[in-house]
Motif scaffolding. Structure first.
Motif, PDB file in Angstrom:
ATOM      1  N   SER A  97      43.411  39.446  38.402  1.00 42.20           N
ATOM      2  CA  SER A  97      41.986  39.098  38.352  1.00 42.20           C
ATOM      3  C   SER A  97      41.667  38.027  39.398  1.00 42.20           C
ATOM      4  CB  SER A  97      41.590  38.624  36.953  1.00 42.20           C
ATOM      5  OG  SER A  97      41.936  37.277  36.747  1.00 42.20           O
ATOM      6  N   LEU A 136      41.469  39.681  42.775  1.00 40.88           N
ATOM      7  CA  LEU A 136      40.211  40.408  42.992  1.00 40.88           C
ATOM      8  C   LEU A 136      39.250  39.501  43.756  1.00 40.88           C
ATOM      9  CD1 LEU A 136      38.379  42.903  42.298  1.00 40.88           C
ATOM     10  CD2 LEU A 136      37.590  41.587  40.345  1.00 40.88           C
ATOM     11  N   LEU A 170      41.124  47.428  36.892  1.00 40.15           N
ATOM     12  CA  LEU A 170      40.938  46.686  38.142  1.00 40.15           C
ATOM     13  C   LEU A 170      41.304  47.550  39.345  1.00 40.15           C
ATOM     14  CD1 LEU A 170      42.331  43.141  37.229  1.00 40.15           C
ATOM     15  CD2 LEU A 170      39.987  43.701  37.820  1.00 40.15           C
ATOM     16  N   TRP A 171      42.362  48.341  39.172  1.00 41.74           N
ATOM     17  CA  TRP A 171      42.834  49.206  40.258  1.00 41.74           C
ATOM     18  C   TRP A 171      41.753  50.215  40.606  1.00 41.74           C
ATOM     19  CZ3 TRP A 171      44.734  54.424  40.703  1.00 41.74           C
ATOM     20  CH2 TRP A 171      45.490  54.641  41.858  1.00 41.74           C
ATOM     21  N   SER A 204      31.833  40.349  41.439  1.00 46.92           N
ATOM     22  CA  SER A 204      33.281  40.188  41.451  1.00 46.92           C
ATOM     23  C   SER A 204      33.711  38.969  40.630  1.00 46.92           C
ATOM     24  CB  SER A 204      33.730  40.051  42.903  1.00 46.92           C
ATOM     25  OG  SER A 204      35.068  39.722  42.978  1.00 46.92           O
ATOM     26  N   ILE A 222      33.412  39.830  36.827  1.00 45.17           N
ATOM     27  CA  ILE A 222      34.493  40.695  36.345  1.00 45.17           C
ATOM     28  C   ILE A 222      35.794  39.911  36.259  1.00 45.17           C
ATOM     29  CG2 ILE A 222      35.891  42.726  36.883  1.00 45.17           C
ATOM     30  CD1 ILE A 222      33.187  43.570  36.144  1.00 45.17           C
ATOM     31  N   SER A 223      36.044  39.126  37.321  1.00 43.78           N
ATOM     32  CA  SER A 223      37.280  38.366  37.382  1.00 43.78           C
ATOM     33  C   SER A 223      37.371  37.370  36.227  1.00 43.78           C
ATOM     34  CB  SER A 223      37.335  37.657  38.726  1.00 43.78           C
ATOM     35  OG  SER A 223      38.451  36.853  38.807  1.00 43.78           O
ATOM     36  N   VAL A 264      38.035  39.273  32.894  1.00 40.49           N
ATOM     37  CA  VAL A 264      39.429  39.707  32.738  1.00 40.49           C
ATOM     38  C   VAL A 264      40.333  38.508  32.441  1.00 40.49           C
ATOM     39  CG1 VAL A 264      41.386  40.773  33.908  1.00 40.49           C
ATOM     40  CG2 VAL A 264      39.117  41.746  34.173  1.00 40.49           C
TER      41      VAL A 264
END
Lengths: 291, 338
Positions: B47, B50, B181-182, B217, B220-221, B224
């Motif tokens: 994370s 990212l 994430l991938w 971003s 999301i990071s 996670v």
């Protein structure tokens, strides 16, 4: 009430000058190499440990104290020369993230070395005999050592400011900071100037460690406390700005001590709040543009 | 198939996954415990990467989100809030995402580069201090004795109280998060993020909203990271304010560089490698710092591509002969992507 406030202001000044002693080297190296040295606080701690090893925990004479401090400055300055040679010089052209993380790695490395050499115990070192007294002025007790710290901060500031603004050395250094390419064209050896800046910055850290050693609880965590304080001072003062760092340090000391009076239940947080507010509102620092 | 070397990474991944999944059956408790933590730290590092590799932002206070998730699940489990464990993780995810969105909305607009690094560091320190003031979460001592959950699925109950059951729960959640994430970095959002990491100015020029993408971003990071924290609380069974210490924020940084930031799975490889190093140097005070600092410094100075970077160049060397002999060689070289 008045006494409480005047005492708060006095202790705020002491804390502020202590922060400036650490911040001075940090802002110097940023101004010239654009490196934010995460390991600066650790080298400050190293300076304190070196002074402690020379003096021991008992009161020494003033001359011995100053000499030991100077020795710490030389030792840490030597470490700075090695750091420049091995790390900073190699990473000069790479992304700044890598330099940040490299200095962070250095922080871990030196902390680990200090733990192995001196152990984890807390130690308390007494100030030199002359500075062990306390004066009673205008209703408040003023420790001589605090006055010494304030004086030391002012002296270091005056020397740095005079050196950078008035002497030809300072002007050479500033020209390299402003435009390294042009400085090179004019025949200035950038490499030497940058290495010298790093060495001086580390020496300042070592000297600050020695000067602030008495009355601190010396432990491997000492660096962290002062690092964050110095970071804050450097950011609020404007990165690379020595005068800004000086004013910001005083401001920070006062914020901290006043908030101890006003909000005794929330120790330590006011500095971070000040830092966050400053980054969001005025990221360029209190003196924008000035070097 | 012309080039067998493309199977190298998937094969390595599958073998590693099977080995990790079988670990509780033959490894002792302390090794299992460390592997469980390593999985959590691996996703935490993914994370962070990212942000770092895929968006071009270095957060120095990522542990703040981890702490938020950890404390939420810790309180819910410890005080027996009426929320099932999967929902707790989802709330942790939402809390982390919400906090990251709120912080990012202001911070990404006003700060960048070094200022952003210091800002995130300061925010994490504030989180650590504030937690230290709150009686409900145990002030500086933290919350201990956190029970592991029993999940009621309606028809059946899932008992995660045993160490191995919770270990597999961590495995499932971590694999799901990592695959998520991938997928993200390979989606069009991921490509857009890559473009602003490479050159923000040009990305603006072709009409991308940099601020929005960075905020996306960051959110999301943070989400996670918070779910990783939520997973860790019942595993370690204690949460302390030191979760938000900057040494913990440095952990994903270290894992990422150790494993290699350029490849997606690099940070995960780094997390496991770090656990191994840490486990073998845990006995003496100071040695672990020297080893970790020394390794990190060596990597940055000598091999900035990390473990996966070194393996990748090894892979290329080994398969080079094979590739050169193949009639497809020219085509592959032209269309090659790393």
């Amino acid at each position: 009430m008045l006494l409480e406030w005047s005492f708060a202001i006095f202790s705020g000044l002491t804390l502020g000058m202590a922060a400036f002693l650490v911040a001075a080297g940090l802002t110097l190296v940023f101004g010239i190499l654009k490196i934010l040295n995460f390991a600066h606080g650790t080298f400050f701690m190293l300076g304190a440990y070196v002074t402690y090893s020379i003096l021991g925990t008992e009161s020494a004479s003033m001359a011995a104290f100053l000499l030991a401090t100077l020795a710490a400055g030389v030792v840490v300055g030597g470490a700075g020369w090695a750091t420049d040679l091995v790390i900073f010089r190699r990473l000069r052209d790479s992304d700044y993230h890598y330099t940040l993380i490299a200095t962070f790695a250095l922080l871990l490395l030196i902390t680990g070395l200090v733990k192995i050499i001196w152990g984890l115990d807390f130690r308390l070192v007494r100030p030199p005999e002359v500075l062990e007294t306390t004066w009673f002025i205008g209703g408040i007790f003023i420790p001589a050592y605090s006055v010494f710290v304030i004086a030391a901060g002012i002296v270091v500031f005056l020397i740095l400011d005079f050196g950078l603004q008035r002497s030809w050395i300072g002007k050479t250094v500033q020209s390299v900071a402003r435009d390294p390419w042009m400085a090179e064209v004019l025949g200035i050896n950038n490499r030497v100037v940058m290495t010298a800046a790093v060495v001086v910055s580390f020496m300042l850290a070592g000297i600050a460690g020695g000067l602030l050693l008495p009355n601190q609880s010396l432990s491997p965590a000492l660096g962290d406390v002062f690092l964050l304080l110095a970071f804050t001072a450097v950011i609020i003062g404007g990165l690379g700005n020595v005068r800004g760092a000086f004013i910001a340090s005083i401001l920070l000391g006062l914020i901290e001590s006043v908030s101890t009076v006003l909000l005794p239940d929330l120790p330590g947080i006011s500095i971070f709040v000040a830092l966050i507010v400053f980054i969001l509102v005025r990221p360029q620092g209190i003196f924008s543009g000035a070097q | 198939m012309a080039d067998r070397s493309v199977y190298f990474w998937p094969a390595a991944g599958v073998i590693a996954l099977i080995a990790t999944a079988l670990a509780p059956l033959f490894a002792n408790d302390s090794v299992t415990f460390i592997l469980g933590l390593a999985m959590i730290e691996a996703v935490f590092a993914l994370s962070w990467n990212l942000l770092f590799n895929y968006t071009g932002i270095a957060s120095f206070g990522h542990a703040a989100f981890f702490t938020l998730g950890a404390y939420f699940v810790a309180c819910a489990q410890r005080y027996g809030w009426d929320v099932t464990f999967p929902l707790q993780l989802l709330v942790a995810f939402a809390l982390g995402g919400g906090a990251a969105f709120a912080i990012g909305a202001v911070a990404l607009k006003r700060a960048s580069g070094i200022h952003l690094a210091i800002l995130t560091l300061a925010i994490a320190e504030v989180v650590r201090m504030v937690i230290g003031y709150i009686d409900y979460v145990g002030r500086d001592d933290g919350l201990g004795g956190i029970p592991r959950p029993v999940v009621n699925l309606g028809l059946a109950t899932l008992d995660l109280r045993s160490s191995s059951a919770y270990y597999w729960c961590i495995l499932v959640v971590c694999v799901a998060l990592a695959l998520g994430l991938w997928w993200l970095v390979r989606s069009r959002y991921g490509r857009a993020l890559r473009s602003i990491a490479e050159d923000a100015e040009r990305a603006t020029f072709v009409g991308m909203d940099i601020y929005k993408l960075r905020l996306f971003s960051f959110t999301i990071s943070g989400a996670v990271a918070a779910i990783c924290g939520g997973l860790s609380a019942p595993w370690v069974q204690i949460v302390t304010p030191d979760l938000s210490h900057w040494l913990h924020s440095a952990q994903p940084m270290l894992n990422t560089l150790l494993g290699g930031s350029a490849m997606f799975w690099g940070p995960a490889v780094g997390a496991f490698a770090y656990s191994l190093i840490n486990y073998s140097t845990r006995t003496l005070d100071g040695v672990s710092e020297i080893v970790v600092g020394g390794i990190l410094l060596t990597i940055i100075l000598i091999a900035p591509t990390g473990i996966t970077g070194a393996l990748e160049s090894l892979r290329r060397k080994i398969f080079q002969k094979w590739r050169a002999a193949s009639p497809w060689a020219q085509v592959r070289v032209k269309g090659e992507q790393i």
